[in-house]
Design an enzyme around this catalytic site. Structure first.
Site, PDB file in Angstrom:
ATOM      1  CD  GLU A  48      36.478 -11.095   0.525  1.00 18.31           C
ATOM      2  OE1 GLU A  48      35.491 -10.642   0.466  1.00 18.31           O
ATOM      3  OE2 GLU A  48      37.873 -10.691   0.858  1.00 18.31           O
ATOM      4  CB  THR A  49      37.863 -17.552   5.480  1.00 19.88           C
ATOM      5  OG1 THR A  49      38.737 -16.448   6.228  1.00 19.88           O
ATOM      6  CG2 THR A  49      38.549 -18.719   5.458  1.00 19.88           C
TER       7      THR A  49
END
Length: 316
Positions: A48-49
């Site tokens: 995830e970012t």
């Protein structure tokens, strides 16, 4: 027109770069569209970012955070919350305090504290929800996709979705050795995810007495573009609610334990889970841990011939 973006790389639930779970972090994503965020997340290619967007002061939150896997936006993410708030509080020189962040799952309280000179971030997860137990056919389908037999399961415990903001399928098994040897059929897990509308499977076992960690776990979410996530708050948090409901934790108003994850990937990390109980049931879950900065990546946003956002590394 090209736009340059700085993405911080932060490893959560560890103090050692290269261990734990890596998140991308954009400290100020003001003005970025969802498609631009998705393009950046696909390029960064970690599970995830987090894109942090400062908001005008309101009564209920001071920050908006959006989370993207390489394939899709998700409503919340444990390790990216720990990593992004570690990075933000470090940039602001904030050693202690509470931040209320608006995320896809609602408003998220995040506490920053410093213990023995090391920063810790704790997130209070969302409402606890249990789906009905899966029937025998679906249970067998999930076990086969994971490479498990019914005899591997802890007796009398269900396979069941649990959510603390983002649901995961809980699969309790008897052996840490079996856990570490799993090689799931990712295509079959994708098919099941489409059927049940749940993207992840958290398989866990209890460690031997004397281990500093109560549980060991692995989380598989291939439909979200994450075959395996090294250390996940949205797996361990629901796990805390699950084992509390089924009498595997003390019936105390507050109980904290540690969970280990990422061993099979060579990215071991430790997550702290706190279960708050009331009237014999888990009511609130908190997950927390440390983090460490692992690097920085410069990204250039452009557009393809059709005008769709594209992201590429900036080499200068």
């Amino acid at each position: 027109m090209n736009t340059k973006i700085t993405v911080l790389l932060v490893d959560a639930f560890t103090t050692v770069p290269g261990k734990g779970n890596r998140a991308g972090v954009v400290l100020d994503a003001t003005g970025l569209s969802a498609s631009q965020m998705q393009a950046i997340a696909a390029l960064i290619n970690v599970s995830e970012t987090a894109f942090m967007i400062p908001t005008p002061e309101t009564d209920d939150h001071e920050l908006w955070v959006r989370y993207f896997t390489p394939a899709m936006e998700v409503p919340t993410c444990g390790h990216a919350t720990i990593g992004s708030h570690f990075a933000r509080s470090s940039a602001l020189g904030m050693d202690n305090g509470r931040v209320i962040a608006k995320i896809g799952a609602g408003n998220l309280p995040v506490d920053i504290c410093t213990e023995s000179g090391r920063k810790k971030v704790v997130m209070t997860q969302g409402e606890i929800r249990f789906t009905p137990e899966y029937d025998a056919n679906l249970r067998m389908e999930i076990l086969k996709a994971l490479g498990l037999e019914p005899s591997d399961m802890i007796r009398d415990l269900p396979i069941q979705e649990v959510s603390t903001g983002h649901s995961k399928v809980m699969v309790p098994i008897t052996s840490v050795e079996k856990l570490d040897s799993l090689k799931p059929d990712m295509d079959r897990l994708k098919e099941i995810s489409r059927k049940i509308s749940c993207n992840g499977y958290f398989v866990f076992a209890f460690n031997e007495d004397g281990d500093e960690c109560l549980t060991s776990g692995r989380m598989f979410a291939p439909i979200a573009g994450i075959d395996e996530d090294p250390v996940t708050g949205n797996g361990n948090g629901p796990c805390g609610a699950y084992i509390s409901r089924y009498g595997l934790l003390p019936d105390a108003p507050v109980f904290t334990y540690k969970g280990r994850q990422g061993v099979a990937m060579g990215k071991e990390g430790v997550i702290e889970v706190t279960v708050h109980r009331k009237d014999g049931e888990p009511r609130t879950i908190q997950v927390g841990g440390t983090a460490v900065k692992a690097g920085t990546m410069k990204v250039v946003l452009t557009a393809d011939a059709s005008g769709n956002p594209c992201a590429r590394p900036a080499y200068s």
